[in-house]
Design an enzyme around this catalytic site. Structure first.
Site, PDB file in Angstrom:
ATOM      1  N   ASP A 130       0.845  -1.197   0.000  1.00 23.50           N
ATOM      2  CA  ASP A 130       0.000   0.000   0.000  1.00 23.50           C
ATOM      3  C   ASP A 130       0.883   1.251   0.000  1.00 23.50           C
ATOM      4  O   ASP A 130       2.019   1.198   0.456  1.00 23.50           O
ATOM      5  CB  ASP A 130      -0.856   0.054   1.283  1.00 23.50           C
ATOM      6  CG  ASP A 130      -2.026  -0.920   1.275  1.00 23.50           C
ATOM      7  OD1 ASP A 130      -2.333  -1.496   0.223  1.00 23.50           O
ATOM      8  OD2 ASP A 130      -2.639  -1.091   2.348  1.00 23.50           O
ATOM      9  N   ARG A 180      -1.153  -0.872  -8.577  1.00 28.84           N
ATOM     10  CA  ARG A 180      -2.492  -0.391  -8.224  1.00 28.84           C
ATOM     11  C   ARG A 180      -2.508   1.130  -8.353  1.00 28.84           C
ATOM     12  O   ARG A 180      -1.753   1.817  -7.682  1.00 28.84           O
ATOM     13  CB  ARG A 180      -2.825  -0.778  -6.785  1.00 28.84           C
ATOM     14  CG  ARG A 180      -4.182  -0.222  -6.324  1.00 28.84           C
ATOM     15  CD  ARG A 180      -4.309  -0.212  -4.807  1.00 28.84           C
ATOM     16  NE  ARG A 180      -4.314  -1.541  -4.252  1.00 28.84           N
ATOM     17  CZ  ARG A 180      -3.955  -1.807  -2.976  1.00 28.84           C
ATOM     18  NH1 ARG A 180      -3.544  -0.843  -2.185  1.00 28.84           N
ATOM     19  NH2 ARG A 180      -3.986  -3.052  -2.527  1.00 28.84           N
TER      20      ARG A 180
HETATM   21  P1  FDA Z   1     -14.074   9.295  -5.262  1.00 31.00           P
HETATM   22  O1  FDA Z   1     -13.580   9.553  -3.875  1.00 31.00           O
HETATM   23  O2  FDA Z   1     -14.237  10.446  -6.179  1.00 31.00           O
HETATM   24  O3  FDA Z   1     -15.414   8.478  -5.153  1.00 31.00           O
HETATM   25  C1  FDA Z   1     -16.214   8.151  -6.256  1.00 31.00           C
HETATM   26  C2  FDA Z   1     -17.529   7.588  -5.751  1.00 31.00           C
HETATM   27  O4  FDA Z   1     -17.274   6.379  -5.050  1.00 31.00           O
HETATM   28  C3  FDA Z   1     -18.229   8.459  -4.743  1.00 31.00           C
HETATM   29  O5  FDA Z   1     -19.053   9.406  -5.373  1.00 31.00           O
HETATM   30  C4  FDA Z   1     -19.017   7.438  -3.953  1.00 31.00           C
HETATM   31  O6  FDA Z   1     -20.136   7.038  -4.677  1.00 31.00           O
HETATM   32  C5  FDA Z   1     -18.073   6.276  -3.893  1.00 31.00           C
HETATM   33  N1  FDA Z   1     -17.190   6.334  -2.703  1.00 31.00           N
HETATM   34  C6  FDA Z   1     -15.877   6.659  -2.690  1.00 31.00           C
HETATM   35  N2  FDA Z   1     -15.370   6.588  -1.451  1.00 31.00           N
HETATM   36  C7  FDA Z   1     -16.399   6.231  -0.656  1.00 31.00           C
HETATM   37  C8  FDA Z   1     -16.505   5.982   0.723  1.00 31.00           C
HETATM   38  N3  FDA Z   1     -15.474   6.125   1.539  1.00 31.00           N
HETATM   39  N4  FDA Z   1     -17.711   5.617   1.206  1.00 31.00           N
HETATM   40  C9  FDA Z   1     -18.774   5.459   0.387  1.00 31.00           C
HETATM   41  N5  FDA Z   1     -18.724   5.679  -0.941  1.00 31.00           N
HETATM   42  C10 FDA Z   1     -17.560   6.055  -1.456  1.00 31.00           C
HETATM   43  N6  FDA Z   1      -5.266   5.156  -1.037  1.00 31.00           N
HETATM   44  C11 FDA Z   1      -3.959   5.365  -0.697  1.00 31.00           C
HETATM   45  O7  FDA Z   1      -3.580   6.497  -0.436  1.00 31.00           O
HETATM   46  N7  FDA Z   1      -3.092   4.315  -0.648  1.00 31.00           N
HETATM   47  C12 FDA Z   1      -3.448   3.034  -0.956  1.00 31.00           C
HETATM   48  O8  FDA Z   1      -2.627   2.116  -0.915  1.00 31.00           O
HETATM   49  C13 FDA Z   1      -4.817   2.811  -1.310  1.00 31.00           C
HETATM   50  N8  FDA Z   1      -5.275   1.575  -1.613  1.00 31.00           N
HETATM   51  C14 FDA Z   1      -6.545   1.410  -2.125  1.00 31.00           C
HETATM   52  C15 FDA Z   1      -6.964   0.151  -2.557  1.00 31.00           C
HETATM   53  C16 FDA Z   1      -8.205   0.015  -3.173  1.00 31.00           C
HETATM   54  C17 FDA Z   1      -8.628  -1.337  -3.656  1.00 31.00           C
HETATM   55  C18 FDA Z   1      -9.050   1.151  -3.346  1.00 31.00           C
HETATM   56  C19 FDA Z   1     -10.347   1.047  -4.055  1.00 31.00           C
HETATM   57  C20 FDA Z   1      -8.652   2.369  -2.854  1.00 31.00           C
HETATM   58  C21 FDA Z   1      -7.417   2.522  -2.226  1.00 31.00           C
HETATM   59  N9  FDA Z   1      -7.014   3.747  -1.710  1.00 31.00           N
HETATM   60  C22 FDA Z   1      -5.702   3.913  -1.343  1.00 31.00           C
HETATM   61  C23 FDA Z   1      -8.006   4.832  -1.515  1.00 31.00           C
HETATM   62  C24 FDA Z   1      -8.044   5.769  -2.699  1.00 31.00           C
HETATM   63  O9  FDA Z   1      -6.850   6.488  -2.799  1.00 31.00           O
HETATM   64  C25 FDA Z   1      -9.220   6.749  -2.582  1.00 31.00           C
HETATM   65  O10 FDA Z   1      -9.055   7.525  -1.424  1.00 31.00           O
HETATM   66  C26 FDA Z   1     -10.589   6.080  -2.547  1.00 31.00           C
HETATM   67  O11 FDA Z   1     -10.641   4.967  -3.392  1.00 31.00           O
HETATM   68  C27 FDA Z   1     -11.689   7.066  -3.004  1.00 31.00           C
HETATM   69  O12 FDA Z   1     -11.434   7.504  -4.312  1.00 31.00           O
HETATM   70  P2  FDA Z   1     -12.299   7.033  -5.596  1.00 31.00           P
HETATM   71  O13 FDA Z   1     -11.339   6.811  -6.706  1.00 31.00           O
HETATM   72  O14 FDA Z   1     -13.132   5.890  -5.260  1.00 31.00           O
HETATM   73  O15 FDA Z   1     -13.108   8.302  -6.039  1.00 31.00           O
END
Ligand code: FDA
Length: 300
Positions: A130, A180
């Site tokens: 991570d 990732r």
């Molecule tokens: P965004 O935050 O714009 O969300 C898009 C949509 O997804 C929202 O409108 C909502 O519908 C839904 N959503 C997103 N987050 C939500 C929540 N918390 N609760 C409910 N609904 C939600 N970060 C990091 O810094 N280091 C890492 O190693 C990782 N590892 C990692 C693994 C995996 C498998 C995932 C999916 C994510 C990570 N992250 C991470 C977290 C990542 O950086 C990020 O903060 C979150 O995925 C939220 O960003 P989105 O791309 O989903 O978009």
């Protein structure tokens, strides 16, 4: 801005006490965390595998303050790998290097990562490193690169909000493994991190480059439909494997839909008692989760 504000509040000890020590806090955590024990995480992994989804198990914890805690985190991951092998789970593990001792004793952390990667090879699986706060980015990449050159069964997370990530991607692609791509979950200053829409633009740019890369497996980690749509456009030209990744408890319907469309989906499944920092990052991403918590609190 909102992320920084939420994280500033959740880092205060009084907030931590209210969230971590109350049934309301635990009930919110349950939505995002498989449970306190490895056995609960294994059950969740089996359910997800039965739905055609792969899993990445994360034993929650970060920033240990004594090297014994880092050794115990290593042991916990070795136990996790044992369960993956025993139950024939379609799963790998995700580790945070500060949990293995990075920042406290870097040599010990590197040894722990080596031991975990070796055990993962024996279990027929791999390890994702991570990515944490920017203070650890360089050390994380360096430690990852050394371990990946030795073992060949690792992958790493890169954050599209960091301005440096384009260069990091170019350095990491030749190492093979899996990469990732996520947006990034910490509060980082403007000097080193894009903010707002620029984070999405960076994600799209990096995602397009990653999907064109050969010899690596892209893991597109986002719940954002606009980002996924752009990846899907580029995916039609990709002949090598790649996968989507999403977090346990977030957008379950979309996870299923993508599997039904024939895409690989890996769900990140955290478990363990140290769920508070993980939960605060999920709240900071989506203030609606804070409201969910407030409602749970007043309904008790
Ligand atoms: P965004 O935050 O714009 O969300 C898009 C949509 O997804 C929202 O409108 C909502 O519908 C839904 N959503 C997103 N987050 C939500 C929540 N918390 N609760 C409910 N609904 C939600 N970060 C990091 O810094 N280091 C890492 O190693 C990782 N590892 C990692 C693994 C995996 C498998 C995932 C999916 C994510 C990570 N992250 C991470 C977290 C990542 O950086 C990020 O903060 C979150 O995925 C939220 O960003 P989105 O791309 O989903 O978009």
């Amino acid at each position: 801005m909102i992320r920084a504000a939420v994280l500033a509040v959740t880092e205060r000890s009084v907030t931590k006490k209210i969230v971590a020590d109350t049934p309301a806090g635990r009930s919110v955590a349950k939505r995002f965390v498989a449970g306190d024990s490895l056995a609960e995480a294994v059950d969740v992994a089996k359910e997800l595998n039965a739905l055609g989804m792969k899993v990445s198990l994360d034993h929650l914890g970060e920033h240990v303050s004594a090297i014994e805690e880092a050794a115990s985190a290593r042991d916990s991951y070795l136990g996790c790998l044992g369960q993956i092998a025993e139950h024939h789970l379609d799963a790998n593990i995700s580790v945070k290097l500060t949990q293995l001792g990075l920042g406290l004793d870097n040599d010990a952390a590197a040894t722990h990562l080596d031991e975990i990667a070796t055990a993962a090879l024996d279990a027929g699986t791999n390890v994702t490193v991570d990515m944490e706060e920017s203070a650890h980015t360089q050390a994380t990449i360096d430690m990852y690169a050394t371990a990946q050159k030795t073992h060949g069964n690792l992958g790493i997370a890169l954050q599209s909000y960091l301005r440096r990530t384009q260069d990091d991607l170019e350095r990491i692609i030749p190492l093979g493994g899996h990469i990732r791509l996520c947006k990034g979950a910490y509060a980082e200053p403007n000097e080193i991190a894009f903010q707002g829409a620029e984070v999405d633009e960076s994600f799209d740019r990096l995602g397009a480059a990653l999907m064109k890369a050969t010899g690596v497996k892209p893991a597109i980690a986002s719940h954002d439909d606009m980002r996924l749509a752009k990846i899907l456009v580029g995916a039609s030209d990709r002949s090598e494997p790649w996968e989507f990744q999403m977090l346990y408890g977030i957008r379950r319907d979309r996870q299923r839909e993508l599997v039904d469309m024939g895409h690989e989906m890996r769900v990140y499944v955290p478990f363990g008692e140290a769920w508070y920092p993980y939960l605060t990052r999920r709240m900071a991403e989506r203030p609606a989760n804070l409201l969910f918590f407030m409602r749970a609190l007043v309904s008790k």
